[in-house]
Design an enzyme around this catalytic site. Structure first.
Site, short mmCIF file in Angstrom:
data_model
loop_
_atom_site.label_atom_id
_atom_site.label_comp_id
_atom_site.label_asym_id
_atom_site.label_seq_id
_atom_site.Cartn_x
_atom_site.Cartn_y
_atom_site.Cartn_z
N ARG A 159 0.81 -1.23 0.00
CA ARG A 159 0.00 0.00 0.00
C ARG A 159 0.84 1.28 0.00
NH1 ARG A 159 -4.45 1.74 1.24
NH2 ARG A 159 -4.15 2.65 2.91
N CYS A 205 14.49 -4.43 -3.97
CA CYS A 205 15.34 -3.53 -4.74
C CYS A 205 14.53 -2.55 -5.57
CB CYS A 205 16.29 -4.35 -5.61
SG CYS A 205 17.32 -5.36 -4.57
N TYR A 263 -6.28 -4.83 1.92
CA TYR A 263 -5.34 -4.57 0.83
C TYR A 263 -3.89 -4.79 1.29
CZ TYR A 263 -9.71 -2.61 -0.70
OH TYR A 263 -11.04 -2.47 -0.99
C1 LIG Z 1 -12.93 -2.29 -3.84
C2 LIG Z 1 -14.40 -2.24 -3.93
C3 LIG Z 1 -15.18 -2.16 -2.77
C4 LIG Z 1 -14.60 -2.06 -1.38
O1 LIG Z 1 -13.99 -0.83 -1.13
P1 LIG Z 1 -13.55 -0.45 0.37
O2 LIG Z 1 -12.95 0.89 0.22
O3 LIG Z 1 -12.55 -1.47 0.81
O4 LIG Z 1 -14.76 -0.46 1.23
C5 LIG Z 1 -16.55 -2.18 -2.92
N1 LIG Z 1 -17.12 -2.26 -4.14
C6 LIG Z 1 -16.40 -2.32 -5.28
C7 LIG Z 1 -17.10 -2.42 -6.57
C8 LIG Z 1 -15.02 -2.31 -5.21
O5 LIG Z 1 -14.30 -2.36 -6.34
#
Ligand SMILES: *Cc1c(COP(=O)(O)O)cnc(C)c1O
Length: 409
Positions: free
Chosen positions: A310, A341, A370
């Site tokens: 992240r 690296c 994530y």
């Molecule tokens: C990634 C995603 C989510 C989740 O998002 P968060 O920020 O983790 O709550 C929900 N819906 C869709 C379509 C996504 O792509």
């Protein structure tokens, strides 16, 4: 209640001492609190209690099957974005009638799989995708429930790399295109338009963009006069990674959602990911080396961007906390970096930090969302272990990958 906290200067996850685990196991590893996941799920549901929503956990935030099982037991459904995630959700025991499938580039195979498994909704992101689903459904002699994803052109203040609801972003259909799609949907005889869906981005820390989105949805429902059985309001609810991050005012938004539900007589779906798992894990790592730079000291960890991406990917700020606290001071600036690296394989810099020694254990905070799901084998490093704690028991939910698996091709 805080599930990850210090007791007498020793970091604990529930009733397990992080130091004792770290001395037994090979670091780095992800360490989750099951109690924390359960509490987050409950409190999310509680925020929207009056709308009785279906919660479809966003599997891409964390796709460990044991974590999906914990959520399934709570009643969660799943929001998936690939055939693999769909199969994993089903394998975890989540019923297909609680699964929605999002994503701009679903393949023929993924669409066939979704149809065969009879999932709740395929959330369509383009007219051409709808045409393809209609064709495949015809071949399979099925009528398929779809949702249509709106791009409401709302600028939710978040990192530009995780915004999804602006006109320039690739997701969903613009208001105008969506309305004309709704008027043409009758031609696609094998589809049933059951839902309108929206997801404006991630790590959103204000309720205002969500409220604006509701307004756009109202406008569309009024203009098209279509009855949507489901309104899928997506995820994106942010968490406090930094002390200065504000919290969403759920009360106000939840009242609006309840009114909306009553007015349009629809079922509400949410797709939270980060809000359910983000703060439920730490990444336990060892200080491999301390190294003097020209104006700072580097603490080189044995965890890198391959394990936790992240920061390298979105400049995300994650605090790194000591596993054992002390009251001595480190001299000068300290920067935590990883072994990979790449210059972007670095985590965070502190002007003030406690005295740190080589081989000390530290924990990268708030890595439940994530984190593991974004990890990779870059630099031919095996995927690290994932461990979950419940009360005083720790259980391995992903073994550290055997290096042999990486030597085959
Ligand atoms: C990634 C995603 C989510 C989740 O998002 P968060 O920020 O983790 O709550 C929900 N819906 C869709 C379509 C996504 O792509």
């Amino acid at each position: 209640m805080s599930y990850i906290r210090y007791k007498n200067n020793n970091l604990f996850v529930e009733r397990v001492s992080v130091r004792s685990l770290a001395s037994k196991l090979s670091t780095p590893f992800y360490l989750y609190s099951e109690g924390n996941i359960i509490e987050n799920y409950r409190s999310f549901l509680n925020n929207f209690k009056k709308s009785n929503p279906l919660i479809c956990f966003s599997v891409k935030a964390n796709s460990n099957i044991q974590i999906l099982k914990v959520l399934r037991k709570m009643g969660s459904g799943a929001d998936v974005v690939s055939g693999g995630e769909l199969l994993k959700a089903i394998k975890s025991g989540i019923k297909p009638n609680k699964i929605v499938f999002s994503g701009v580039g679903k393949t023929e195979d993924e669409i066939k799989l979704a149809i065969r498994k009879k999932i709740l909704l395929i959330n369509v992101e383009s007219e051409n995708e709808a045409v393809l689903i209609n064709k495949i459904a015809g071949n399979l002699k099925k009528r398929v429930a779809i949702g249509i994803r709106l791009n409401p052109d709302i600028n939710a203040p978040t990192h530009q790399k995780i915004s999804t609801g602006k006109a320039e972003d690739k997701f969903g259909l613009s208001k105008t295109n969506l309305i004309s799609f709704c008027f043409n949907i009758k031609k696609l005889k094998n589809l049933r338009l059951n839902a309108i869906s929206v997801h404006i981005g991630s790590q959103i820390l204000s309720e205002n963009p969500f409220k604006k989105t509701l307004k756009v949805l109202e406008e569309i429902i009024k203009k098209t006069k279509i009855y949507f059985k489901f309104v899928d309001l997506g995820g994106g609810f942010g968490i406090a990674y930094k002390k200065s991050d504000r919290q969403i005012n759920f009360k106000n938004y939840s009242n609006l959602v309840e009114k909306f539900k009553k007015k349009y007589n629809c079922n509400i779906i949410f797709e939270p990911g980060r809000a359910i798992v983000g703060n439920t894990a730490i990444l336990v790592s060892k200080v491999q080396y301390l190294k003097k730079g020209s104006n700072k000291t580097f603490a080189i960890l044995n965890a890198g961007m391959n394990d936790f991406m992240r920061t390298a990917l979105y400049d995300a700020v994650h605090n790194i906390i000591p596993v054992i606290k002390n009251s001595k001071k480190n001299k000068g600036t300290l920067e935590f970096v990883g072994p990979i690296c790449e210059t972007t394989c670095k985590f965070i810099k502190y002007k003030k930090y406690q005295k740190l020694n080589q081989s000390d254990f530290v924990a990268i905070s708030d890595v439940g969302a994530y984190g593991a799901s974004l990890s990779s084998n870059y630099n031919t490093k095996p995927l690290i272990a994932e461990i979950i704690v419940k009360n005083s028991k720790a259980r391995v939910i992903r073994k550290k990958q055997d290096i042999k698996n990486l030597l085959k091709q």
